[in-house]
Scaffold this motif. Structure first.
Motif, PDB file in Angstrom:
ATOM      1  N   GLY A  25       0.805  -1.205   0.000  1.00  0.00           N
ATOM      2  CA  GLY A  25       0.000   0.000   0.000  1.00  0.00           C
ATOM      3  C   GLY A  25       0.836   1.252   0.000  1.00  0.00           C
ATOM      4  N   GLY A  26       0.164   2.397  -0.127  1.00  0.00           N
ATOM      5  CA  GLY A  26       0.861   3.666  -0.145  1.00  0.00           C
ATOM      6  C   GLY A  26       1.147   4.162   1.257  1.00  0.00           C
ATOM      7  N   GLY A  27       2.076   5.086   1.372  1.00  0.00           N
ATOM      8  CA  GLY A  27       2.452   5.637   2.658  1.00  0.00           C
ATOM      9  C   GLY A  27       1.666   6.893   2.969  1.00  0.00           C
ATOM     10  N   GLY A  28       1.842   7.420   4.183  1.00  0.00           N
ATOM     11  CA  GLY A  28       1.152   8.630   4.570  1.00  0.00           C
ATOM     12  C   GLY A  28       2.022   9.852   4.319  1.00  0.00           C
ATOM     13  N   GLY A  29       1.532  11.025   4.748  1.00  0.00           N
ATOM     14  CA  GLY A  29       2.277  12.256   4.577  1.00  0.00           C
ATOM     15  C   GLY A  29       2.376  12.661   3.127  1.00  0.00           C
ATOM     16  N   ARG A  30       3.476  13.366   2.814  1.00  0.00           N
ATOM     17  CA  ARG A  30       3.714  13.804   1.443  1.00  0.00           C
ATOM     18  C   ARG A  30       5.021  13.195   0.957  1.00  0.00           C
ATOM     19  N   PRO A  31       4.976  11.964   0.474  1.00  0.00           N
ATOM     20  CA  PRO A  31       6.201  11.286   0.044  1.00  0.00           C
ATOM     21  C   PRO A  31       6.757  11.897  -1.232  1.00  0.00           C
ATOM     22  N   ASP A  32       7.989  11.575  -1.515  1.00  0.00           N
ATOM     23  CA  ASP A  32       8.640  12.026  -2.730  1.00  0.00           C
ATOM     24  C   ASP A  32       7.978  11.363  -3.932  1.00  0.00           C
ATOM     25  N   GLN A  37      13.041   9.265  -6.265  1.00  0.00           N
ATOM     26  CA  GLN A  37      12.645   8.424  -5.136  1.00  0.00           C
ATOM     27  C   GLN A  37      13.262   7.023  -5.267  1.00  0.00           C
ATOM     28  N   LYS A  38      13.472   6.386  -4.142  1.00  0.00           N
ATOM     29  CA  LYS A  38      14.046   5.046  -4.107  1.00  0.00           C
ATOM     30  C   LYS A  38      12.954   4.046  -3.720  1.00  0.00           C
ATOM     31  N   LEU A  39      12.890   2.949  -4.447  1.00  0.00           N
ATOM     32  CA  LEU A  39      11.931   1.901  -4.131  1.00  0.00           C
ATOM     33  C   LEU A  39      12.506   1.003  -3.046  1.00  0.00           C
ATOM     34  N   THR A  67       6.535   0.181  -3.064  1.00  0.00           N
ATOM     35  CA  THR A  67       5.522   1.185  -3.376  1.00  0.00           C
ATOM     36  C   THR A  67       6.161   2.345  -4.125  1.00  0.00           C
ATOM     37  N   LEU A  68       5.600   2.660  -5.276  1.00  0.00           N
ATOM     38  CA  LEU A  68       5.992   3.838  -6.048  1.00  0.00           C
ATOM     39  C   LEU A  68       5.025   4.954  -5.707  1.00  0.00           C
ATOM     40  N   GLY A  79       1.045  18.160  -4.799  1.00  0.00           N
ATOM     41  CA  GLY A  79      -0.178  17.940  -4.042  1.00  0.00           C
ATOM     42  C   GLY A  79      -0.249  16.535  -3.482  1.00  0.00           C
ATOM     43  N   ASP A  80      -1.458  16.009  -3.364  1.00  0.00           N
ATOM     44  CA  ASP A  80      -1.651  14.677  -2.800  1.00  0.00           C
ATOM     45  C   ASP A  80      -0.977  13.612  -3.664  1.00  0.00           C
ATOM     46  N   ALA A  81      -0.568  12.534  -3.004  1.00  0.00           N
ATOM     47  CA  ALA A  81       0.119  11.437  -3.690  1.00  0.00           C
ATOM     48  C   ALA A  81      -0.693  10.155  -3.587  1.00  0.00           C
TER      49      ALA A  81
END
Length: 503
Positions: A25-32, A37-39, A67-68, A79-81
């Motif tokens: 699944g995706g992460g929270g916050g505002r990821p890169d 970004q590194k997988l 997760t990408l 904005g949102d990811a």
């Protein structure tokens, strides 16, 4: 059922396996969300209860998940990811590795994270020189998968009459479509405007860059060919070795696609009946018997599984599912014979596979994602009046599937998001050659679509290969000619001669 019948290369077995594979699944916050970004590849997590299916086969150690992170709206890169769930198995011959080979198995709505390991044995030769990679597109599975109704509500939704015979039944159908759309908006409204194919193509190019590949090497099946065509149009110079199998006609509107599928499934049914009777199996049905069975089930459902009934709609879905692969014809014969005797378990299991339901009653996002992506892509919103006018044409194309396909055109009628295009642009001048494989007996993506796709990609880009066979797609058909030709192209860059035919 026009777009809902487009379940890509997912056979009944693969669909039942699908939810048992682990995703990320995706992460929270505002990821890169940049290409820098590194997988974080790691052991795939255990699936949750809602993702469990009939099969509990664990993934082998060769499979890793990551997760990408991508922008929800590419116009707002900060904005949102959205987290795009990915899975891979590294190439076995690291010295001669070409790069990543990214798979999309169709739908739209099929989970690549689930399907690639379930079908991975089919691609072992390709794995010698490629990292096998797949993903859940945005709005699918663990990539913020679209959900609309509860499992119990979906049981009722798919069992309900989808071929109304009078005004009251028409109102019931439209009421259910509205309730479904409202449920999608309530539970998944934030992502619905952004789940279209164009954004999925943009995600793939970001994926390519993050994976470190100069070119996108790609294996698209069914809807995956449409996604691949849109990618080639947007990024023609980034196309590496790409194969399209079970090809969607890019020139068709949803109505034309539904009519084409009605003809395709009717052809596949005729081929099944011919082969069945040639085998001298005494239990082989006739088309007239199938029609009588469906008519009877409309008012008198029969015993199914666990207190559930086999209804007309579920039986039609089961019959259609069995036509995706010749391997399932034997189950269709037995399923129809059993249903005639009041036992609907086999056809119900096949219908559940079409709808993404596992034996425990849990639904994947397969069909809800399919609807969301289709309605985000296509502008058309068909009315009851339009469908009723077209019914004679659909019935002429298929006495068995015509009504179901025609009424399925209402799926986007009350959708809360506007569509993007009438048909997708897949022209790709300057792209490297793309191998386009058409199967003459394909029920879901009729053979003519391959020629249309090759023509639309453009001169020197679309290279058509014909397979004279049955089932949806050709690579896994058992044809050594198809597989050897495809592997020579993907592994060694050998483009086949124009107009090559395999049997």
């Amino acid at each position: 059922m026009s777009r809902p019948l487009r379940t890509g290369a997912l056979s009944a077995a693969a669909l039942l396996l699908a939810a048992s594979a682990a995703g990320c699944g995706g992460g929270g916050g505002r990821p890169d969300t940049s290409a820098r970004q590194k997988l974080d590849w790691a052991t795939c997590p255990t699936p949750s209860d809602s993702e469990d299916a009939a099969a509990t086969k664990p993934l082998g150690k060769e499979w890793e998940c990551a997760t990408l992170h991508v922008p929800l709206d590419y116009r707002k890169p900060h904005g949102d990811a959205v987290g795009i769930a990915m899975i891979r198995a590294k190439a076995t011959d690291r010295r001669h590795r070409i790069g990543s080979l990214i798979f999309n198995f169709g739908g739209p709505g099929g989970s690549g994270v689930a399907t690639l390991p379930a079908l991975g044995h089919s691609y072992q030769q390709l794995r010698t020189r490629y990292d096998l990679v797949s993903f859940d597109p945005r709005g699918v599975g663990r990539s913020s998968g679209v959900r609309c109704l509860s499992d119990r509500q979906l049981d009722a939704y798919y069992a309900a009459d989808s071929t109304p015979d009078n005004g009251s039944e028409v109102k019931g159908l439209i009421r259910r479509v509205k309730t479904y759309a409202a449920g999608c908006e309530q539970h998944s409204g934030k992502i619905l405007p952004d789940v279209g194919t164009t954004n999925a193509a943009r995600d793939m190019d970001l994926m390519r860059r993050v994976l470190g590949d100069k070119k996108l090497h790609y294996f698209g099946i069914s809807y995956g060919t449409e996604l691949g065509g849109v990618y080639a149009h947007l990024y023609p110079r980034n196309v590496g070795r790409a194969l399209f199998d079970g090809v969607v006609d890019p020139q068709q509107t949803p109505e034309q696609g539904a009519l084409g599928q009605a003809k395709g499934f009717q052809l596949a049914l005729a081929d099944y009946l011919k082969a069945c009777h040639k085998s001298a199996d005494a239990t082989c049905p006739t088309q007239a018997e199938i029609l009588r069975l469906l008519k009877r089930l409309d008012t008198h459902p029969v015993r199914g599984i666990g207190g559930r009934k086999l209804t007309q709609s579920l039986a039609a879905a089961g019959i259609a599912q069995s036509l995706y692969s010749r391997d399932y014809w034997q189950y269709l014969t037995q399923g129809i014979a059993n249903a005639e005797q009041g036992d609907g378990r086999i056809l119900l299991a096949l219908g559940d596979a079409m709808n993404g339901r596992d034996p425990d009653g849990d639904y994947s996002t397969l069909q809800s994602s399919l609807t969301a992506i289709t309605c985000a892509d296509y502008k058309e919103r068909y009315t009851v009046h339009h469908v009723e006018r077209k019914l004679p044409t659909f019935r002429g194309a298929s006495p068995v599937f015509g009504d179901f396909m025609a009424w399925s055109l209402t799926q986007c009628t009350d959708w809360p998001v506007r569509g993007t295009w009438t048909t997708p642009d897949v022209s790709a001048p300057g792209a490297a050659p793309i191998l386009v494989i058409g199967n003459t007996g394909d029920p879901a993506t009729p053979y003519s679509g391959a020629r249309k796709m090759a023509d639309e990609l453009g001169p020197g880009v679309g290279v058509e290969l014909t397979y004279k066979g049955e089932g949806h797609g050709a690579y896994d058909s058992g044809s050594s000619c198809v597989r050897n030709t495809a592997n020579a192209y993907l592994l060694n860059g050998k483009v086949p001669e124009k107009g090559k035919v395999c049997t």
